[in-house]
Design a protein around this motif. Structure first.
Motif, short mmCIF file in Angstrom:
data_model
loop_
_atom_site.label_atom_id
_atom_site.label_comp_id
_atom_site.label_asym_id
_atom_site.label_seq_id
_atom_site.Cartn_x
_atom_site.Cartn_y
_atom_site.Cartn_z
N HIS A 205 -10.35 2.62 0.15
CA HIS A 205 -11.45 3.53 0.42
C HIS A 205 -12.38 2.96 1.49
N GLU A 207 -13.23 2.56 5.14
CA GLU A 207 -12.79 3.28 6.33
C GLU A 207 -12.30 2.36 7.43
N GLU A 213 -5.31 7.16 6.49
CA GLU A 213 -6.36 7.89 5.78
C GLU A 213 -7.51 8.24 6.71
#
Lengths: 316, 674, 220
Positions: A205, A207, A213
């Motif tokens: 998660h 970045e 992602e």
């Protein structure tokens, strides 16, 4: 190959693989959880996620262009076509001559270009970061994949996947050393292209560490659902290509109903083993620094080229 | 094509000559109507477009027809101009006509608004340029060939320096002319070698010359060097990134799209036709130079932030890919395997056509951007898809085509090149057999890098947020410009979706040059499936590709809306907690190329200006330069300056010395005549 | 192309040897390097055993046993002990970066293949094509010695070179005379011990095992 039998097999394969692709992803995640001594979310979790995402409203950025909205569908279409072409259940399907290995690599490249463009569409730093990194991975992974597939093509004297599978599967067991190189290179490319550890952490998660992602950060609801589904389809397609080339035994001929149960059973077994193996590999490796990734892929590329050279020397 | 009545009367060669002459006439007419620019842009350029279309049809006709030749009434009394149109010329005439049709349509809209005087001259130079290229393709003797080659170079030089008040453009024009002439000298020498002192310079005579091994290789090297200089291969590529951006955009499209291909025509004509017997060592040279050129071109393209310079470097790369195809063909033919050789030739020629189409489209798109926004630097563009939706769509098609993505045309020629390289196990020499996979790997690498570069170009130019504040919102391109781009975009689709037709025509060209073609199974699978050798060996169907993806697209769209819903709402993009996202937070063009700069650092010559820690107004500058300037051209330039300064001592400036020179020469001649 | 099973196995082992040689070329961690070397020794043992089985030459079994004891067990144990004592864990950056090393490696492989092609025409065994691979392994090990900076890696390169030689001998000519075999094994063992002693001396003098420090020993 009669036309109706072949068409039924085609539809069966396409629909089946599309439906079980999230299950494959769920299995890999479950194996990872077990290996890390957790109880995991269950193998059906990706379906629940997809259902949840489809129910939501799309939240679209103000500056998003039609390209942004079209990309998830294009991506899904490309991956659907890919699993329709790869001989997963049966060879000699009606769609199979539509693309050989080179066109298959081109298909994945098309998907990658569109998703990178979509990442750049909204104009945030994360999207462009993800796009830049994805293309960096892609520009080495694509030639490596192509060289790996060429090694198989040189052995079977054809670039058509059907012929490759038939040649490698129906002969008696012959050990090809060039395939050893190609197998290692293919595994490395599979890890890179599907954003698995050690290239990219699919569960991160943070970045700044993201590759895949980060590109799809802006997507939500049904768009994100389609992209997640397409990602699991891509993983399944890659695993299927690996199976078709390196362990092709058990694939039926199209229209041959008698061989279908065996083909299904063999497929299930191979996918289970592949998923568990992938989970094991991910658990024992650590994610690399981003600029070690080109070295990793460069190694894959050179190994694949070496495989081709070995073929020329040892297997004239 | 059998039209017995017409065939007796008109041959393709007559049509070609007439059309080329029509272009010259249009150029002169435009000059005459210089005071009325609307006539020039509204009538003359579209008329030129019509001539292009007719020329394309003639070319297509000529591929199927038998070769026809004629002798023109122009030229010197003893040296008339010979012209001939065979299948190879026909193919390149088709390329010239088809691509210039779109470009001339675009120019009709693009040049609206230029000053009348400039426009008149521009029109003349433009049409003379087109006519020279047509004549180069149909010339049948060395004399006409060299004259039209020269006029092609000169007219394009004037076009390149249209905006001659800019010193950069003048320098670019100078380099261009210099390298063009170095190439022309090599070609001239090659003609001399082929002629062998007999004095008859028609191509028929040159064809008949029986060269020994050494002289044949000399001829090959001279032709390769000479045409390579015009094509922009390594290391003679330095003029391309300077000259193509300096010219007006339609001219850049014409130069990149068509003029470079006349060099390829020259190579094919010389190697396969005039020299005749091909040796595999030559093929290996072409192959390796092509591979190096393609990789070099794309690596430098990734570093550019000037859009037109970037496209010029991509032209270098694609010429490399064409040379890979031709090199493979020559290696196979030289080793006695004719059918794979023909496959390689067809792959190279197909890529020639494809590149002309998509590079023309991309340059026209760049021109449309330049005209609407005044921007050429990628770092200043952004979000243009909102202002220029049509241009964005056409540019996307061009970008997908050049990245060799199915189902467009760039993919088909790369596919064919790979198929040709996979025939390598047939070769005997183990060195060559090991090198062909390496070349295939390099080709795959440059294809993937091209994809990265065009994600960068398209993403930074058209997508994202705008990086430049416009006073007035940019307007979409005019209808003429859009028509030109639409034509080329449709051609990309046509060549990508219906490759079997194109290969059928190219097969006729290959038969005309080498004597054999691909064989019956190649065409046997029908128009839907491309299978150049056999269906079991390799096949590809772009139509099925497109249909399946489109069907799944539509089906998914409908099914999702049926089972769930189609609701949507707009909001701000994710900002990760930062209070204000500005357009500066996106990647710039140089930022996108940073991974490549880091990975391939030894290839570039990077100069950085880093500010000191206590600088009040810190500035960071970075420039990526071509090593060839410093390693090759600068030493040669210094050496020639040194030589000329030495020789310059002969010019003393005093008249008595000059008279002394004349006197000494006279004495020497008298002695010699004795 | 249907070679008998033992020939296919030997081809496979040859490919694995080449793979391991490349892997050693790109490894940064010295512990992994030693493990790869042990693995290479093991593949060599298997290959010798297969040759022994297919040609019924008993002395090759002995040879395989010696290799197992020496190259798979003893030497890696010595090396592990050494690096623990010297506290060497990682190699610093190689002299040229890894991608370039691999490219040069590929060129060497092509060169070795082409070199061996005419020679292997004359060999009498079925697996004569493995001569090219053996030559390639030797050249790659040599490359590894050149591009490494820590002395320990260079020793491993030297030992890997010997692996390549051994493979060439067993696959192309069905082994060397036992005397030669034992002599080489003894030389390798003694050599490693002497290297070990030298490492301690180098470390004491220069406080590091980076061989660039040895350049201080030149005249000017």
């Amino acid at each position: 190959m009669n036309v109706t039998g072949g068409s039924v097999f085609q539809v069966l394969q396409s629909v089946l693989v599309v439906l079980i692709a999230p299950l494959m992803l769920g299995w890999v995640n479950q194996c990872r959880a077990w290996l890390q001594n957790k109880s995991g979310a269950g193998i059906w979790q990706p379906y629940k996620v997809l259902n949840k995402l489809f129910h939501k409203d799309v939240v679209l950025a103000h500056g998003a262009s039609p390209l942004f909205r079209a990309t998830p569908y294009i991506l899904f279409g490309c991956m659907w076509l890919a699993v329709g072409i790869v001989p997963v259940l049966a060879t000699s399907l009606p769609f199979a001559p539509a693309a050989d290995v080179i066109a298959l690599v081109g298909l994945f490249a098309l998907a990658r270009v569109f998703v990178s463009l979509a990442g750049m569409d909204v104009g945030t730093s994360f999207g462009t970061l993800g796009a830049r990194r994805e293309m960096m991975i892609g520009f080495l992974a694509e030639p490596a994949m192509l060289m790996t597939l060429f090694t198989a093509s040189l052995i079977s004297q054809s670039t058509s996947l059907v012929t490759i599978v038939e040649t490698l599967g129906q002969r008696e067991l012959v050990i090809y050393p060039s395939m050893a190189f190609a197998a290692v290179a293919f595994l490395m490319v599979l890890l890179a292209e599907n954003a698995r550890i050690p290239i990219d952490n699919p569960a991160t998660h943070l970045e700044l560490t993201m590759i895949h992602e980060a590109m799809i950060l802006e997507y939500s609801a049904r768009h994100l659902a389609l992209i997640e589904w397409a990602t699991s389809l891509k993983l399944t397609a890659y695993v299927a290509i690996g199976i078709a080339i390196f362990v092709p035994w058990g694939i039926a001929a199209a229209g041959d109903w008698a061989a279908l149960p065996l083909a299904l059973a063999a497929l299930a077994l191979k996918l289970l083993a592949a998923g568990a193996g992938l989970a094991l590999l991910e658990t024992v490796s650590a994610k690399m620094r981003i600029f070690r990734a080109p070295e990793f892929l460069g190694t894959a590329f050179l190994l694949a080229t070496l495989g081709m050279l070995t073929h020329f020397l040892l297997e004239r | 094509m059998d039209l017995p009545l017409i065939q007796a009367a008109i041959q393709p060669v007559d049509a070609a000559v007439t059309l080329a002459a029509a272009w010259i006439a249009l150029g002169v007419i435009g000059l005459a109507f210089m005071r009325a620019p609307q006539v020039v842009t509204g009538i003359v350029f579209p008329a030129g477009a019509l001539v292009s279309l007719a020329l394309a049809v003639t070319g297509l006709w000529a591929i199927s027809a038998s070769p026809s030749s004629a002798i023109l009434p122009a030229g010197l009394p003893d040296l008339p101009f010979h012209v001939r149109v065979d299948a190879l010329s026909g193919f390149f005439l088709l390329l010239l006509g088809g691509v210039s049709f779109g470009i001339s349509l675009f120019s009709a809209g693009y040049f609206r608004g230029t000053a009348a005087a400039t426009l008149g001259l521009l029109n003349l130079q433009y049409h003379v340029f087109l006519a020279s290229m047509a004549f180069v393709l149909i010339a049948n003797d060395a004399y006409l060939f060299m004259i039209t080659w020269e006029s092609m170079a000169l007219s394009s030089y004037f076009l390149v320096t249209t905006e001659h008040h800019d010193e950069g453009n003048r320098k670019a024009g100078f380099i261009y002319l210099l390298v063009a002439h170095i190439g022309a000298i090599a070609i001239l020498l090659c003609f001399g070698v082929l002629d062998g002192g007999r004095g008859d310079y028609t191509f028929d005579a040159l064809r008949g010359a029986d060269l020994t091994g050494f002289w044949a290789t000399v001829a090959f090297l001279l032709a390769f060097f000479g045409f390579g200089a015009k094509a922009g291969m390594l290391p003679l590529h330095v003029w391309l990134p300077e000259a193509h951006p300096a010219a007006p955009s339609p001219v850049s499209a014409l130069m990149s799209g068509v003029m470079l291909k006349t060099a390829i025509y020259g190579m094919v004509r010389f190697f396969y036709d005039l020299i005749g017997v091909i040796r595999w060592e030559w093929g290996l040279t072409v192959l390796l130079v092509g591979a190096a050129t393609s990789l070099f071109g794309v690596l430098f393209a990734l570093m550019q932030h000037d859009l037109k310079r970037l496209l010029a470097y991509h032209s270098v790369e694609n010429i490399g890919i064409i040379l890979i195809g031709i090199g493979l063909s020559m290696v196979f033919i030289g080793s006695g395997h004719l059918v794979p050789g023909v496959l390689g030739l067809i792959a190279g020629l197909y890529h020639t056509l494809n590149h002309a189409v998509f590079k023309g489209l991309l340059f026209l798109g760049a021109g449309a951007i330049l005209k609407s926004t005044g921007l050429r630097n990628l770092n200043e563009m952004g979000g243009l898809i909102r202002y220029l939706p049509h241009t964005a769509l056409y540019f996307l098609i061009g970008a997908l085509a050049i990245s060799a993505l199915p189902p467009l045309n760039g993919f088909v020629s790369e596919w064919l090149t790979f198929q040709a390289s996979l025939q390598a196990p047939l070769l005997q020499s183990s060195v060559v057999r090991s090198l062909v996979p390496i070349v295939a790997a390099v080709l795959a690498l440059s294809g993937a890098l091209t994809g990265m570069c065009f994600v960068k170009v398209y993403g930074i130019a058209f997508l994202g947020q705008r990086r430049h504040e416009f006073e007035t919102a940019p307007r979409e391109a005019s209808r003429w410009e859009r028509a030109g781009m639409l034509w080329l975009a449709l051609a990309c689709f046509a060549l990508g979706l219906l490759p079997v037709f194109a290969i059928g025509e190219l097969n006729k060209v290959a038969i005309a040059i080498t004597g054999i073609g691909l064989g019956e199974e190649a065409m046997a699978s029908g128009w839907l499936w491309l299978a150049p050798t056999t269906g079991a060996q390799a096949s590809y169907s772009p139509v099925v590709f497109l249909l399946v993806i489109a069907a799944v697209f539509g089906l998914t769209f409908l099914v999702v809306r049926y089972f769930y819903h189609g609701r949507l709402r707009r909001s701000d993009p994710w900002d990760c907690g930062f209070p204000e996202q500005t357009a500066r937070m996106q990647d710039s063009a140089d930022a996108f190329g940073q991974p490549i700069r880091q990975i391939f650092e030894p290839v570039y010559r990077i100069r950085r200006e880093i500010p000191r820690a206590d600088d009040r107004e810190p500035v960071f500058r970075q420039s990526v330069e071509d090593r060839h300037w410093y390693a090759m051209y600068l030493p040669i330039a210094r050496f020639s300056e040194f030589l000329s300064s030495r020789i310059g001592k002969v010019q003393q400036g005093r008249i008595s010395i000059y008279l002394l020179y004349s006197f000494l020469t006279l004495i020497a001649l008298l002695v010699f005549a004795q | 192309m249907n070679l008998p099973l033992h020939a296919q196995l030997i081809n496979l082992f040859a490919a694995l040897l080449l793979l391991l040689a490349f892997a050693m070329l790109t490894q940064r961690r010295i512990r992994s390097l030693i493990n790869l070397f042990a693995l290479q020794g093991f593949v060599l043992v298997l290959s010798t055993a297969v040759v022994a089985y297919s040609t019924d030459q008993l002395h090759l079994y002995v040879s395989a046993g010696v290799t197992l004891g020496l190259k798979v067990l003893l030497l890696p144990w010595i090396m592990h002990h050494l690096i623990r004592a010297l506290n060497v864990r990682w190699d610093v950056e190689t002299t040229i970066d890894i991608p370039s090393t691999m490219l040069i490696g590929i060129v060497l492989v092509i060169f070795a293949f082409n070199l061996a092609a005419p020679i292997s025409q004359f060999a009498g065994t079925i697996t004569k094509s493995t001569l090219g691979i053996a030559t390639a392994c030797i050249l790659l090990a040599f490359l590894m010695m050149i591009t490494r900076r820590k002395a320990v890696s260079q020793v491993i390169g030297f030992l890997a070179m010997e692996n390549g030689l051994f493979f060439a001998a067993t696959s192309a000519t069905y082994g060397m005379p036992m005397v030669v075999e034992l002599g080489i094994a003894l030389d390798v063992l003694v050599g490693t011990l002497i290297f070990g002693v030298f490492f301690f001396h180098i470390r004491e003098t220069f406080e590091s095992l980076d061989i660039h420090h040895l350049e201080k020993l030149k005249e000017r």
